[in-house]
Design an enzyme around this catalytic site. Structure first.
Site, PDB file in Angstrom:
ATOM      1  N   PHE A 121      57.975  58.163  13.359  1.00  0.00           N
ATOM      2  CA  PHE A 121      59.015  58.916  12.636  1.00  0.00           C
ATOM      3  C   PHE A 121      58.375  59.471  11.355  1.00  0.00           C
ATOM      4  CE2 PHE A 121      62.977  59.996  10.726  1.00  0.00           C
ATOM      5  CZ  PHE A 121      63.928  59.986  11.736  1.00  0.00           C
ATOM      6  N   VAL A 144      60.147  56.328   5.221  1.00  0.00           N
ATOM      7  CA  VAL A 144      61.601  56.463   5.281  1.00  0.00           C
ATOM      8  C   VAL A 144      62.020  57.380   4.129  1.00  0.00           C
ATOM      9  CG1 VAL A 144      63.776  55.244   5.577  1.00  0.00           C
ATOM     10  CG2 VAL A 144      61.634  54.060   6.069  1.00  0.00           C
ATOM     11  N   ILE A 145      62.663  58.485   4.499  1.00  0.00           N
ATOM     12  CA  ILE A 145      63.055  59.478   3.488  1.00  0.00           C
ATOM     13  C   ILE A 145      64.571  59.474   3.349  1.00  0.00           C
ATOM     14  CG2 ILE A 145      62.941  61.908   2.796  1.00  0.00           C
ATOM     15  CD1 ILE A 145      60.394  62.177   4.427  1.00  0.00           C
ATOM     16  N   HIS A 203      71.543  56.159   7.091  1.00  0.00           N
ATOM     17  CA  HIS A 203      71.123  54.767   7.304  1.00  0.00           C
ATOM     18  C   HIS A 203      69.754  54.447   6.701  1.00  0.00           C
ATOM     19  CE1 HIS A 203      69.783  55.513  11.799  1.00  0.00           C
ATOM     20  NE2 HIS A 203      68.788  55.708  10.998  1.00  0.00           N
TER      21      HIS A 203
HETATM   22  N1  INI Z   1      62.745  55.843  10.868  1.00  0.00           N
HETATM   23  C1  INI Z   1      61.769  56.026   9.959  1.00  0.00           C
HETATM   24  O1  INI Z   1      60.668  55.493  10.125  1.00  0.00           O
HETATM   25  N2  INI Z   1      61.996  56.803   8.873  1.00  0.00           N
HETATM   26  C2  INI Z   1      63.194  57.405   8.651  1.00  0.00           C
HETATM   27  O2  INI Z   1      63.321  58.123   7.628  1.00  0.00           O
HETATM   28  C3  INI Z   1      64.223  57.216   9.583  1.00  0.00           C
HETATM   29  N3  INI Z   1      65.487  57.879   9.406  1.00  0.00           N
HETATM   30  O3  INI Z   1      65.636  58.573   8.422  1.00  0.00           O
HETATM   31  O4  INI Z   1      66.399  57.734  10.239  1.00  0.00           O
HETATM   32  C4  INI Z   1      63.976  56.401  10.722  1.00  0.00           C
HETATM   33  N4  INI Z   1      64.934  56.193  11.644  1.00  0.00           N
HETATM   34  C5  INI Z   1      64.651  55.639  12.954  1.00  0.00           C
HETATM   35  C6  INI Z   1      64.589  54.132  12.958  1.00  0.00           C
HETATM   36  O5  INI Z   1      63.386  53.671  12.365  1.00  0.00           O
HETATM   37  C7  INI Z   1      64.652  53.576  14.373  1.00  0.00           C
HETATM   38  O6  INI Z   1      63.543  54.042  15.113  1.00  0.00           O
HETATM   39  C8  INI Z   1      65.944  53.968  15.115  1.00  0.00           C
HETATM   40  O7  INI Z   1      67.080  53.599  14.345  1.00  0.00           O
HETATM   41  C9  INI Z   1      66.016  53.264  16.500  1.00  0.00           C
HETATM   42  O8  INI Z   1      65.986  51.849  16.377  1.00  0.00           O
END
Ligand code: INI
Length: 154
Positions: free
Chosen positions: A21, A80-81, A87
């Protein structure tokens, strides 16, 4: 007696966990971590890389890897932004506490190289921009802690 780890990665088996991500950022963190490990003397063959979908999945991967006994140091990289999603707090919070738990329960140091930022610009500043590369910093921490752990176990 004083115990300290050192930045010597020679002979250490290291696992880098990378969240896909925000991979524009996490690929640069990975480059920084790999470069840092090379500078500390790690052999290419001793450095493994595994990818997770997001930062939320990093704790599970870290915990599984730590318990396997295959690696002496683990580096968890993610981004994570805040603007991306409501969330943010859950993902960032779970990544931080889960990685800490994986380290403490697995008995292997896991460096926290997860950027938790408000904007993409702040992330870019921290993966090779004006605030350095947090992937390289996490690599340094993981190696130091692996060396310290080896001394404390004796
Ligand atoms: N995952 C990240 O690594 N960074 C993010 O900014 C992010 N946002 O913004 O949603 C994010 N979401 C996905 C999360 O890590 C899981 O993969 C997903 O919820 C499935 O379990």
């Amino acid at each position: 007696m004083i115990y300290e780890g050192e930045s010597d990665a020679r002979g250490l088996k290291v696992l880098i966990l990378v969240s896909r991500f925000n991979d524009l950022i996490t690929r640069k963190l990975l480059d920084g971590a790999r470069d840092g490990l090379r500078r500390m003397g790690a052999a290419e063959a001793d450095v493994d890389t595994a990818f997770t979908p997001g930062a939320y999945e990093l704790p599970f991967a870290a915990s599984t890897a730590a318990k396997s006994g295959r690696w002496q140091a683990i580096i968890a990289l993610g981004c994570v932004i805040k603007g991306d999603t409501a969330h943010f707090d859950y993902v960032a919070g779970e990544a931080a506490s889960g990685i800490s738990r994986a380290m403490n329960e697995g008995g292997v140091p896991v460096a926290f190289g997860v950027l938790t930022v408000d904007t993409l610009e702040q992330a870019l500043d921290r993966c090779g921009g004006k605030h350095g590369n947090k992937g390289a910093e996490a690599a340094s921490v993981a190696v130091e802690m692996a060396r310290l752990a080896a001394k404390l176990k004796k």
